[in-house]
Design an enzyme around this catalytic site. Structure first.
Site, PDB file in Angstrom:
ATOM      1  N   SER A  95       0.872  -1.388   0.094  1.00 27.69           N
ATOM      2  CA  SER A  95      -0.192  -0.067   0.000  1.00 27.69           C
ATOM      3  C   SER A  95       0.911   1.260   0.074  1.00 27.69           C
ATOM      4  O   SER A  95       0.712   1.985   0.890  1.00 27.69           O
ATOM      5  CB  SER A  95      -0.941  -0.212   1.194  1.00 27.69           C
ATOM      6  OG  SER A  95      -1.864  -1.053   1.113  1.00 27.69           O
TER       7      SER A  95
ATOM      8  N   GLY B 208       0.698   9.008   4.342  1.00 29.98           N
ATOM      9  CA  GLY B 208       1.071   9.349   5.679  1.00 29.98           C
ATOM     10  C   GLY B 208       2.209  10.239   5.925  1.00 29.98           C
ATOM     11  O   GLY B 208       2.235  11.230   6.703  1.00 29.98           O
TER      12      GLY B 208
ATOM     13  N   ALA C 116       0.971   4.218  -1.764  1.00 27.83           N
ATOM     14  CA  ALA C 116       0.196   5.252  -1.396  1.00 27.83           C
ATOM     15  C   ALA C 116      -0.177   5.729   0.011  1.00 27.83           C
ATOM     16  O   ALA C 116      -0.077   6.811   0.168  1.00 27.83           O
ATOM     17  CB  ALA C 116      -0.980   5.371  -2.552  1.00 27.83           C
ATOM     18  N   ASP C 117      -0.660   4.687   0.835  1.00 29.61           N
ATOM     19  CA  ASP C 117      -1.098   5.041   2.026  1.00 29.61           C
ATOM     20  C   ASP C 117       0.165   5.483   2.835  1.00 29.61           C
ATOM     21  O   ASP C 117       0.143   6.324   3.708  1.00 29.61           O
ATOM     22  CB  ASP C 117      -1.587   3.751   2.771  1.00 29.61           C
ATOM     23  CG  ASP C 117      -2.998   3.561   2.032  1.00 29.61           C
ATOM     24  OD1 ASP C 117      -3.836   4.441   2.111  1.00 29.61           O
ATOM     25  OD2 ASP C 117      -3.480   2.254   1.695  1.00 29.61           O
ATOM     26  N   TYR C 118       1.432   4.824   2.705  1.00 28.32           N
ATOM     27  CA  TYR C 118       2.566   5.052   3.675  1.00 28.32           C
ATOM     28  C   TYR C 118       3.209   6.607   3.046  1.00 28.32           C
ATOM     29  O   TYR C 118       3.500   7.424   4.099  1.00 28.32           O
ATOM     30  CB  TYR C 118       3.632   4.093   3.249  1.00 28.32           C
ATOM     31  CG  TYR C 118       3.211   2.788   3.752  1.00 28.32           C
ATOM     32  CD1 TYR C 118       3.254   2.712   5.425  1.00 28.32           C
ATOM     33  CD2 TYR C 118       2.805   1.650   3.282  1.00 28.32           C
ATOM     34  CE1 TYR C 118       2.917   1.541   6.017  1.00 28.32           C
ATOM     35  CE2 TYR C 118       2.443   0.390   3.890  1.00 28.32           C
ATOM     36  CZ  TYR C 118       2.488   0.403   5.088  1.00 28.32           C
ATOM     37  OH  TYR C 118       2.070  -0.799   5.986  1.00 28.32           O
TER      38      TYR C 118
END
Length: 409
Positions: A179, A186, A181-183
């Site tokens: 993931s 964030g 894009a999430d990291y």
């Protein structure tokens, strides 16, 4: 029951209070990074179910009657957990009290959810003018797609990353099945938070940090935008290769393992040619100039690959090191657990937890004076509800019991 140990150090964000309303990964990752660096982070979850990632497994760890998702434990470390029904009036009343004390608020609901609850940016500003609101969504708070749902996989596709990932004759893939894009979102959320905190020192007021999941991915896609705008270039899938330097790829060793070699300029290729015992390959009339190598990409890669296949991984890496050629192993997680560099840097650390010792990624970056610290892993749902309501919001035992009886907490 809370399992928090006594803190050994105070991180650089000690004294800041973060209310983390987010779930899944991008928002929780931002909150985790702030918590690692000393902020007090209170994670607000739904009573009964909590964050969806509590059930994201396998793998699960712990007893069979209380399995814990490693995903949740790692990403929500160093946070306090309270269970609060935000769909109820009483729950939102409690939340307003928390927001009144917060330095930072993190949320990743679909745009409009906070506003429907009467807790949009204007309402938060009225409650607490200094609060910084970090908002993460698929496409951002504005624009024609702002109301659409999305996850990291959609962001990888929309940003252009997935189009580039894969072999030239194969389908587009998700790089690493992670993931990303999430990291990255964030991480950018933390950057935005720190910038907003710095600005607040001058202005006394907070602001909104607005992040779309696809934007941090698009931001790291090299020179794609100016290359297309100026020349109409649409980069296609290249497998492990890199568009503008060569050899800069992955090569299989004679023992079936793989390495990466990265020759980013002509001098590096010249050193590789000497290491290969073929210094003439780096002559001006051969492949010395980068443009000549790029023009004969397939043949250059074929020659390098044939050389690498004559060695075991350890031997070819040793040869590259002796000639100062940038090279490294393609590690699996099993390789990483045995790697002395990871061990020396404490890139993986073992943390005591309510389910026993668990190894998780360490804190990044390494700070010499005020280092981050992993004090505990993801808490049981609502483990800190009573403490937060009592110590922070000054609710009495009777008031907390009534909230619990009403299903608010």
């Amino acid at each position: 029951m809370s399992t928090k140990p006594t803190s050994r150090t105070e991180g650089p964000l000690s004294g800041y209070l973060v209310v983390d309303l987010s779930r899944a990964l991008a928002g929780p990752h931002a909150g985790m990074m702030l918590a690692d660096l000393g902020a007090r982070v209170i994670k607000v979850e739904n009573p009964g179910t909590g964050d969806d990632t509590r059930g994201w497994g396998p793998p699960f760890v712990g007893p069979e009657d209380d399995p814990q998702a490693t995903y949740f434990l790692s990403c929500n470390r160093n946070k306090e957990s309270i269970a609060l029904d935000l769909k109820s009036d009483d729950g939102r009343t409690v939340l307003r009290e928390l927001l009144g004390r917060a330095d930072v608020v993190i949320e990743n609901f679909r745009p409009g959810v906070l506003e429907r609850w009467g807790l949009g940016p204007d309402a938060i500003e009225a409650i607490n003018p200094g609060a910084i609101l970090v908002r993460i969504s698929a496409y951002g708070q504005t624009g024609p797609m702002s109301d659409q749902p999305g996850f990291a996989r959609i962001a990888h596709a929309f940003s252009g990353l997935a189009y580039l990932a894969g072999e030239p004759d194969g389908p587009p893939v998700t790089p690493g099945s992670t993931s990303l894009a999430d990291y990255l979102t964030g991480l950018y959320g933390v950057v935005g938070t720190l910038l907003a905190l710095r600005a607040r020192e001058e202005t006394g007021t907070g602001q909104v940090v607005d992040l779309a999941l696809y934007e941090p991915i698009f931001r790291v896609l090299d020179e794609l935008a100016p290359a297309f705008q100026q020349f109409g270039i649409v980069r296609e899938r290249m497998g492990a290769d890199t568009v503008n330097v060569l050899p800069h790829s992955h090569y299989e060793c004679g023992d079936g393992t793989w390495i990466a070699i990265a020759c980013s300029n002509d001098d590096m290729f010249a050193r590789l040619a000497v290491a290969m015992g073929r210094p003439e390959l780096a002559d001006d009339g051969a492949w010395g100039p980068k443009q000549r190598r790029l023009a004969e990409r397939e043949e250059v890669n074929r020659v390098v690959a044939a050389w690498v296949r004559t060695f075991t991984r350890e031997d070819v890496l040793a040869t590259c090191r002796s000639f100062d050629v940038p090279a490294g192993p393609l590690n699996s997680i099993a390789d990483i657990f045995e790697d002395p560099q990871y061990a020396h840097r404490e890139t993986i650390v073992e943390v005591p937890s309510r389910i026993g010792p668990l190894k998780v990624p360490g804190t990044v970056p390494a700070l010499s004076g005020t280092p981050g610290e992993i004090k505990w892993l993801g808490q049981e749902l609502g483990a800190d509800t009573d403490a937060v309501l009592g110590e922070l919001l000054h609710r009495t035992t009777e008031q907390i019991a009534q909230l619990r009886a009403d299903g608010v907490v």
